[in-house]
Write an enzyme that holds these catalytic residues in place. Structure first.
Site, PDB file in Angstrom:
ATOM      1  N   SER A   1      -6.798  44.388-109.669  1.00 28.96           N
ATOM      2  CA  SER A   1      -6.922  45.302-108.537  1.00 28.96           C
ATOM      3  C   SER A   1      -7.765  46.534-108.815  1.00 28.96           C
ATOM      4  CB  SER A   1      -5.544  45.738-108.052  1.00 28.96           C
ATOM      5  OG  SER A   1      -4.922  46.572-109.006  1.00 28.96           O
TER       6      SER A   1
ATOM      7  N   LYS B   1      -3.030  52.254-109.430  1.00 28.86           N
ATOM      8  CA  LYS B   1      -3.963  52.318-108.298  1.00 28.86           C
ATOM      9  C   LYS B   1      -4.578  53.717-108.225  1.00 28.86           C
ATOM     10  CE  LYS B   1      -2.314  48.338-106.701  1.00 28.86           C
ATOM     11  NZ  LYS B   1      -2.896  47.135-107.138  1.00 28.86           N
TER      12      LYS B   1
END
Length: 166
Positions: A38, A87
Protein backbone atom coordinates in the site's frame (compact mmCIF):
# COMPACT_ATOMS: atom_id res chain seq x y z
CA UNK A 1 33.07 -20.32 40.35
CA UNK A 2 34.30 -17.71 37.84
CA UNK A 3 32.00 -19.02 35.10
CA UNK A 4 28.98 -18.83 37.40
CA UNK A 5 29.75 -15.17 38.23
CA UNK A 6 30.20 -14.35 34.55
CA UNK A 7 26.89 -16.00 33.65
CA UNK A 8 25.13 -14.16 36.50
CA UNK A 9 26.62 -10.85 35.32
CA UNK A 10 25.54 -11.50 31.74
CA UNK A 11 22.02 -12.46 32.88
CA UNK A 12 21.69 -9.30 35.01
CA UNK A 13 22.98 -7.08 32.21
CA UNK A 14 20.62 -8.71 29.71
CA UNK A 15 17.61 -8.36 32.03
CA UNK A 16 18.35 -4.69 32.74
CA UNK A 17 19.01 -3.99 29.05
CA UNK A 18 15.76 -5.69 28.07
CA UNK A 19 13.77 -3.72 30.66
CA UNK A 20 15.29 -0.41 29.56
CA UNK A 21 14.78 -1.29 25.88
CA UNK A 22 11.15 -2.22 26.49
CA UNK A 23 10.51 1.02 28.40
CA UNK A 24 12.10 3.10 25.63
CA UNK A 25 10.25 1.20 22.92
CA UNK A 26 6.92 1.52 24.69
CA UNK A 27 7.27 5.22 25.47
CA UNK A 28 9.51 6.89 22.87
CA UNK A 29 10.15 4.86 19.71
CA UNK A 30 9.15 1.64 18.04
CA UNK A 31 10.54 -0.41 15.15
CA UNK A 32 8.16 -1.78 12.53
CA UNK A 33 8.67 -4.02 9.52
CA UNK A 34 6.71 -2.85 6.48
CA UNK A 35 4.13 -5.34 5.17
CA UNK A 36 1.94 -5.03 2.09
CA UNK A 37 2.23 -2.91 -1.05
CA UNK A 38 0.00 0.00 0.00
CA UNK A 39 2.90 2.43 0.48
CA UNK A 40 4.85 1.44 -2.66
CA UNK A 41 7.06 3.07 -4.03
CA UNK A 42 7.82 5.06 -0.85
CA UNK A 43 8.14 1.91 1.26
CA UNK A 44 8.88 -1.66 0.20
CA UNK A 45 7.09 -4.59 1.82
CA UNK A 46 9.00 -7.39 3.51
CA UNK A 47 8.57 -11.03 2.63
CA UNK A 48 11.26 -12.21 5.06
CA UNK A 49 13.33 -10.95 7.97
CA UNK A 50 15.93 -9.04 5.93
CA UNK A 51 13.92 -7.96 2.90
CA UNK A 52 11.74 -4.92 2.72
CA UNK A 53 11.87 -1.76 4.77
CA UNK A 54 12.26 -1.64 8.53
CA UNK A 55 10.94 1.62 9.95
CA UNK A 56 11.62 3.73 13.04
CA UNK A 57 8.57 5.45 14.45
CA UNK A 58 8.56 8.04 17.20
CA UNK A 59 5.81 8.22 19.80
CA UNK A 60 6.35 11.76 21.07
CA UNK A 61 3.80 12.97 18.53
CA UNK A 62 1.08 11.19 20.50
CA UNK A 63 1.23 13.80 23.25
CA UNK A 64 -1.41 16.34 22.19
CA UNK A 65 -1.58 14.64 18.75
CA UNK A 66 1.21 16.62 17.05
CA UNK A 67 0.78 15.51 13.45
CA UNK A 68 1.13 17.23 10.10
CA UNK A 69 -0.36 16.52 6.73
CA UNK A 70 2.00 14.22 4.83
CA UNK A 71 3.30 12.34 7.89
CA UNK A 72 3.50 8.57 7.56
CA UNK A 73 1.82 7.04 10.61
CA UNK A 74 1.35 3.62 12.19
CA UNK A 75 -2.15 2.97 13.47
CA UNK A 76 -4.38 0.15 14.62
CA UNK A 77 -6.79 -1.12 11.98
CA UNK A 78 -10.26 0.30 12.77
CA UNK A 79 -11.91 -3.11 12.31
CA UNK A 80 -9.19 -5.33 13.84
CA UNK A 81 -7.16 -3.69 16.62
CA UNK A 82 -4.63 -6.54 16.55
CA UNK A 83 -3.43 -5.44 13.10
CA UNK A 84 -1.25 -2.37 12.46
CA UNK A 85 -1.32 -0.31 9.27
CA UNK A 86 1.24 2.14 7.87
CA UNK A 87 -0.30 4.96 5.78
CA UNK A 88 0.16 8.64 4.95
CA UNK A 89 -1.84 11.20 6.92
CA UNK A 90 -3.71 13.26 4.32
CA UNK A 91 -6.17 15.41 6.31
CA UNK A 92 -6.48 16.55 9.91
CA UNK A 93 -9.53 17.27 12.12
CA UNK A 94 -11.72 20.09 10.78
CA UNK A 95 -10.27 19.98 7.25
CA UNK A 96 -12.27 19.23 4.14
CA UNK A 97 -11.10 16.53 1.71
CA UNK A 98 -12.24 15.51 -1.74
CA UNK A 99 -12.65 11.76 -2.06
CA UNK A 100 -10.38 10.75 -4.98
CA UNK A 101 -12.81 8.42 -6.76
CA UNK A 102 -15.79 10.79 -6.58
CA UNK A 103 -16.66 14.46 -6.40
CA UNK A 104 -17.77 14.05 -2.79
CA UNK A 105 -16.17 16.42 -0.29
CA UNK A 106 -16.31 15.58 3.42
CA UNK A 107 -15.27 17.35 6.59
CA UNK A 108 -12.97 15.41 8.90
CA UNK A 109 -14.65 15.24 12.33
CA UNK A 110 -12.95 16.43 15.51
CA UNK A 111 -10.57 13.81 16.90
CA UNK A 112 -10.20 12.04 13.53
CA UNK A 113 -7.90 12.09 10.50
CA UNK A 114 -7.85 10.80 6.93
CA UNK A 115 -5.12 8.30 5.94
CA UNK A 116 -4.23 6.82 2.54
CA UNK A 117 -1.59 4.54 1.11
CA UNK A 118 0.70 5.95 -1.57
CA UNK A 119 -0.30 3.04 -3.85
CA UNK A 120 -4.04 3.69 -4.20
CA UNK A 121 -4.71 0.52 -6.20
CA UNK A 122 -3.31 -1.71 -3.41
CA UNK A 123 -4.36 0.17 -0.27
CA UNK A 124 -7.15 -0.42 2.20
CA UNK A 125 -7.43 2.99 3.88
CA UNK A 126 -9.79 5.87 4.68
CA UNK A 127 -11.23 5.61 1.17
CA UNK A 128 -12.66 2.28 2.38
CA UNK A 129 -13.29 2.80 6.10
CA UNK A 130 -13.54 6.61 6.41
CA UNK A 131 -11.74 8.90 8.86
CA UNK A 132 -9.96 7.14 11.73
CA UNK A 133 -9.88 8.25 15.38
CA UNK A 134 -6.57 9.90 16.34
CA UNK A 135 -6.49 7.53 19.32
CA UNK A 136 -5.71 4.60 16.98
CA UNK A 137 -2.39 6.16 15.92
CA UNK A 138 0.63 4.47 17.53
CA UNK A 139 3.40 6.67 16.12
CA UNK A 140 4.87 8.68 13.26
CA UNK A 141 7.40 7.00 10.97
CA UNK A 142 10.51 9.18 10.82
CA UNK A 143 13.23 6.97 9.31
CA UNK A 144 13.89 3.90 7.23
CA UNK A 145 16.55 1.95 9.14
CA UNK A 146 16.83 -1.09 6.84
CA UNK A 147 17.99 -1.82 4.15
CA UNK A 148 21.19 0.21 4.28
CA UNK A 149 20.68 1.43 0.70
CA UNK A 150 17.46 3.26 1.75
CA UNK A 151 18.54 4.25 5.26
CA UNK A 152 17.53 7.82 6.09
CA UNK A 153 14.78 10.24 7.01
CA UNK A 154 11.33 9.64 5.51
CA UNK A 155 10.05 12.45 3.33
CA UNK A 156 6.76 14.18 4.16
CA UNK A 157 4.55 14.43 1.04
CA UNK A 158 1.03 15.78 0.67
CA UNK A 159 -1.38 15.09 -2.18
CA UNK A 160 -2.09 18.42 -3.85
CA UNK A 161 -5.44 20.05 -4.40
CA UNK A 162 -7.57 17.67 -2.32
CA UNK A 163 -7.51 19.23 1.17
CA UNK A 164 -9.01 22.56 2.18
CA UNK A 165 -9.09 24.09 5.69
CA UNK A 166 -12.60 25.49 5.05
Amino acid sequence: MGTRNQLWSIAKTSAIGSAVGLAISDRYVTIVSMRGDSMHPTLTASDSAFRGDVLLAERGCLDKYKFSRGDVVIFKCPSDHKEDFVKRLVALPGEWIQIPTSREIIKIPAGHCWVEGDNAARSWDSRSFGPIPLGLIKGRVTHIIWPPSKMGRLERKCPEGRVSPF
